[in-house]
Motif scaffolding. Structure first.
Motif, short mmCIF file in Angstrom:
data_model
loop_
_atom_site.label_atom_id
_atom_site.label_comp_id
_atom_site.label_asym_id
_atom_site.label_seq_id
_atom_site.Cartn_x
_atom_site.Cartn_y
_atom_site.Cartn_z
N GLU A 78 20.90 76.57 27.76
CA GLU A 78 21.91 77.62 27.84
C GLU A 78 21.62 78.74 26.85
N LEU A 79 20.73 78.47 25.85
CA LEU A 79 20.36 79.51 24.90
C LEU A 79 19.29 80.45 25.45
N LEU A 80 18.64 80.02 26.53
CA LEU A 80 17.53 80.81 27.06
C LEU A 80 17.99 82.20 27.49
N GLY A 81 19.18 82.25 28.14
CA GLY A 81 19.69 83.53 28.63
C GLY A 81 19.91 84.54 27.51
N PRO A 82 20.80 84.22 26.56
CA PRO A 82 21.03 85.21 25.50
C PRO A 82 19.79 85.49 24.66
N MET B 192 25.95 70.92 51.30
CA MET B 192 26.88 70.71 50.21
C MET B 192 27.26 72.07 49.62
N THR B 193 28.57 72.22 49.36
CA THR B 193 29.07 73.45 48.78
C THR B 193 28.78 73.49 47.28
N HIS B 194 28.29 74.66 46.81
CA HIS B 194 28.04 74.84 45.37
C HIS B 194 29.19 75.61 44.78
N TYR B 195 30.07 74.86 44.08
CA TYR B 195 31.24 75.47 43.48
C TYR B 195 30.90 76.08 42.12
N ALA B 196 31.77 76.98 41.71
CA ALA B 196 31.58 77.66 40.42
C ALA B 196 32.70 77.30 39.47
N ILE B 197 32.34 77.25 38.17
CA ILE B 197 33.34 77.16 37.10
C ILE B 197 33.30 78.53 36.40
N VAL B 198 34.38 79.30 36.49
CA VAL B 198 34.44 80.65 35.95
C VAL B 198 35.15 80.63 34.61
N CYS B 199 34.49 81.19 33.59
CA CYS B 199 35.09 81.26 32.25
C CYS B 199 35.25 82.73 31.87
N ILE B 200 36.46 83.11 31.45
CA ILE B 200 36.74 84.50 31.06
C ILE B 200 37.35 84.50 29.67
N HIS B 201 36.68 85.20 28.73
CA HIS B 201 37.23 85.30 27.39
C HIS B 201 36.57 86.49 26.68
N SER B 202 37.30 87.20 25.89
CA SER B 202 36.78 88.38 25.18
C SER B 202 35.93 88.00 23.97
N LEU C 205 31.77 77.52 25.32
CA LEU C 205 32.10 76.98 26.65
C LEU C 205 30.83 76.64 27.41
N GLN C 206 29.86 77.53 27.32
CA GLN C 206 28.61 77.30 28.02
C GLN C 206 27.93 76.01 27.53
N LEU C 207 27.95 75.84 26.19
CA LEU C 207 27.37 74.62 25.63
C LEU C 207 28.16 73.37 26.05
N SER C 208 29.48 73.48 26.01
CA SER C 208 30.34 72.33 26.32
C SER C 208 30.21 71.90 27.76
N LEU C 209 30.05 72.87 28.65
CA LEU C 209 29.98 72.56 30.08
C LEU C 209 28.55 72.35 30.56
N GLY C 210 27.62 72.28 29.60
CA GLY C 210 26.21 72.18 29.98
C GLY C 210 25.90 70.99 30.86
N LEU D 205 27.75 61.74 28.67
CA LEU D 205 27.32 63.06 29.13
C LEU D 205 25.81 63.10 29.27
N LYS D 206 25.38 63.70 30.33
CA LYS D 206 23.95 63.82 30.57
C LYS D 206 23.54 65.29 30.48
N SER D 207 22.33 65.52 29.97
CA SER D 207 21.86 66.90 29.89
C SER D 207 21.48 67.38 31.29
N ALA D 208 21.56 68.64 31.48
CA ALA D 208 21.27 69.20 32.79
C ALA D 208 20.61 70.55 32.61
N SER D 209 19.81 70.92 33.57
CA SER D 209 19.16 72.24 33.52
C SER D 209 20.06 73.26 34.17
N PHE D 210 20.01 74.47 33.62
CA PHE D 210 20.88 75.53 34.11
C PHE D 210 20.20 76.28 35.24
#
Length: 640
Positions: A272-276, A1-11, A19-24, A139-144
């Protein structure tokens, strides 16, 4: 199965986190990749990474990037935020490069899911695997996946990253803060206490928190002040070790307080908060480490400067005392130099006449013996000379001849019978000739004594003003004391100097440094007694803590030191000398530092009441001192 990406770009960093929270909920099936600008996205994305959706703000730079992406064979879905320049959007829509425009800051998740479903159908991908995230309204929660794939946080400044985390936390707890995580503290509220365990982590949203550290004598020293965007208690919170500092609010302060149980729940439900947060924590630790290294380097530099300053301080005190001694030494040198000059003039007159005398071999032999004896014998006192002269007058017939015979110690009846009785009328001439031999020998002895006196004075000054060798050596402390007394001899003429020397071993030390101690203490004793009195030097051995020590004490019978001044006498720039006595206030400070360098101890015992007044300094030095700090070449060069 192909693992596609959702790319978000914003200053806007906060919008990216939104966006990260919304697409979680999509993160279990898509890689969510966030970038601050097009260049960052271009640098991090590889050709092997298929993109299902591109969400971007619209700028001239992103327009070019969007166009390039939509021309790919597997064209991603393109969503743009409502731009400030409508003309850019119109062109993209007309050319078919935009699939949806996001008109509000909030992400419409249903629209995103619909666009993703269309993309997957276009790619002939089965929707079975994506059914639970694309075809359900719940919506279901998911691990990043690992955060390294999401966002390069190095592009954020410390402030930006802190605000990113703090704002995200406020959004998480907005309307659902049952544990009172978001708090407001008044001034002087205690957060952590040094040495106690800490189970909470504080994010400062507004206000100031002071960190303090205990130092000597129960006092506290400010370490730093933490302001908005800072994190307090991070190290002890993560490691479980007691808090390193005490933290207390300086003003009214707004914080987000997370206890360990709350933190674990938060990270689990909002991964999604773990990274920052991780990047923020690592950055805080890194800043603290950098600060510690810089502080250590500064301390090393300061210590080197202090060592140099100490060497200069010792040299300054030494030169100050040396300056005091110079006048007395000059006067003291004047007497032996004058005696040598007088003796030399006498020898210039007497030696030629002595060599020109025509005398018998026996008389010449007696003259040589008299000259040699004159160089060795100790001159008699006036009383003894007068007494012996009176007894010898019957033998020699006159007071003048008898006196000369007594001075030459040829006045006994046996010597008269052997040397002078046979001479008859030649007695007077013979005595005069022998007296010339005696005067030559006597002046040679005087020159020798004066020369040795000058040598002793020069040796004392040379040792005092000289430099120690780098390595400590075993030295006779009595020798150093005697050399010190020599250079003070002119000032000690009106003193009774009492020496109570014990049987002490050689001491491992820097002898010239110790001589500076003896010089300072004796100079202080002379000043304290105002030019006359009694100075007592005492030495003995003792054992302390299973180690052999030598104690040198120097005591005077001066007025003593008042109790209120005794506690301060070792302080820098403090002096008890009366007006008119020279004192820099650094002599005893230098003495104490030299004693500490030798791992010893210096004490002062003094009394200034009417019944008893004295001052005694006791210096204790270990006999064997292998751990003594060696003098560096820099110190020796400094003194040289």
């Amino acid at each position: 199965m192909t693992h596609y990406a959702i790319v978000c770009i914003h200053s806007d960093a906060n919008l990216l986190l939104d966006l990260q929270l919304s697409l979680g909920s999509l993160a279990s099936h898509f890689h969510i990749l966030l970038f601050r600008d097009v260049k960052q996205a271009d640098d991090h994305l590889t050709k092997d990474q298929p993109i299902a959706m591109l969400i971007s703000e619209l700028t001239p730079q992103s327009q070019t990037y969007l166009v390039a992406q939509t021309q790919l064979q597997n064209r991603p879905k393109c969503l743009v935020f409502n731009p400030n320049e409508p003309s850019l959007l119109i062109n993209l829509i007309n050319l078919g490069h935009v699939d949806h425009v996001i008109a509000t800051p909030q992400m419409d998740l249903e629209t995103v899911k619909g666009q993703l479903s269309q993309f997957l159908q276009q790619q002939n991908e089965t929707l079975t695997h994506y059914a639970d995230v694309l075809d359900t309204t719940q919506l279901k929660s998911a691990s990043f996946p690992p955060q390294g794939q999401f966002l390069d946080y190095s592009l954020y400044s410390d402030n930006e990253l802190s605000n990113l985390v703090i704002n995200a936390l406020y959004r998480v707890f907005s309307g659902n803060d049952e544990h009172h995580v978001c708090r407001k503290y008044s001034k002087n509220h205690l957060l952590t206490r040094e040495g106690e365990h800490n189970n909470a982590l504080w994010f400062i949203a507004d206000g100031e928190v002071q960190l303090k550290k205990h130092i000597a004598a129960g006092q506290e020293q400010e370490v730093t002040v933490m302001r908005a965007g800072s994190m307090v208690g991070g190290m002890s919170f993560i490691t479980g070790e007691p808090a390193f500092t005490t933290s207390i609010t300086l003003t009214g302060t707004e914080v987000i307080k997370l206890e360990k149980s709350q933190f674990a729940t938060l990270m689990k439900s909002n991964s999604e908060l773990l990274g920052p947060f991780t990047h923020l924590l690592l950055r805080n630790f890194n800043r603290r480490l950098q600060s510690s290294i810089i502080t250590k380097l500064k301390l090393q530099s300061t210590l080197q400067s202090l060592d140099a300053a100490h060497a200069q301080l010792v040299e300054t005190e030494k030169m100050a005392v040396l300056g005091q001694l110079v006048a007395g030494i000059a006067h003291e040198l004047n007497n032996p130099v004058a005696a040598i000059l007088r003796g030399a003039d006498t020898l210039k007159q007497k030696v030629p006449s002595l060599l020109a005398q025509e005398i018998s071999a026996n008389l010449r032999q007696l003259g040589a013996t008299t000259l040699n004896n004159a160089m060795k014998i100790t001159p008699l006192s006036t009383a003894i000379t007068r007494q012996k002269t009176k007894a010898a007058i019957p033998l020699f017939g006159s007071n003048a001849l008898a006196r000369k015979a007594v001075q030459m110690q040829l006045d006994s009846p046996e010597q008269f019978a052997k040397y002078f009785a046979p001479l008859g009328s030649e007695l007077t001439e013979t005595i005069q000739q022998l007296d010339t031999y005696y005067l030559v020998g006597n002046f040679l002895r005087s020159i020798d004594v004066c020369a040795k006196r000058i040598a002793d004075l020069v040796k004392g000054l040379k040792h005092y003003a000289g430099q120690d060798i780098e390595q400590a050596v075993f030295s006779d402390l009595h020798e150093g004391l005697e050399e010190t007394l020599v250079i003070f001899e002119n000032r000690l003429k009106s003193y009774q100097v009492i020496k109570e020397y014990g049987d002490i071993p050689l001491v491992q030390c820097h002898p010239i440094e110790l001589q500076q101690i003896w010089t300072n203490l004796i100079a202080n004793a002379i000043d304290a007694t105002q030019g006359e009195g009694e100075i007592k030097l005492h030495s003995h051995t003792m054992t302390k803590c299973q180690q052999d020590f030598v104690c040198i004490s120097i005591e005077d019978n001066g007025i003593g030191i008042p109790e209120e001044k005794k506690a301060r006498i070792f302080e820098l720039n403090y002096t008890t000398k009366r007006e008119g006595n020279f004192g820099l206030g650094i002599g005893l400070t230098v003495c104490q530092q030299i004693v500490k360098r030798h791992h010893g101890e210096i004490k002062v015992i003094s009394s200034n009441d009417a019944q008893s007044h004295f001052t005694r300094f006791e210096v204790y030095l270990p006999v064997n001192n292998p751990e003594i700090k060696q003098r560096s070449r820099a110190e020796n060069e400094q003194e040289a």
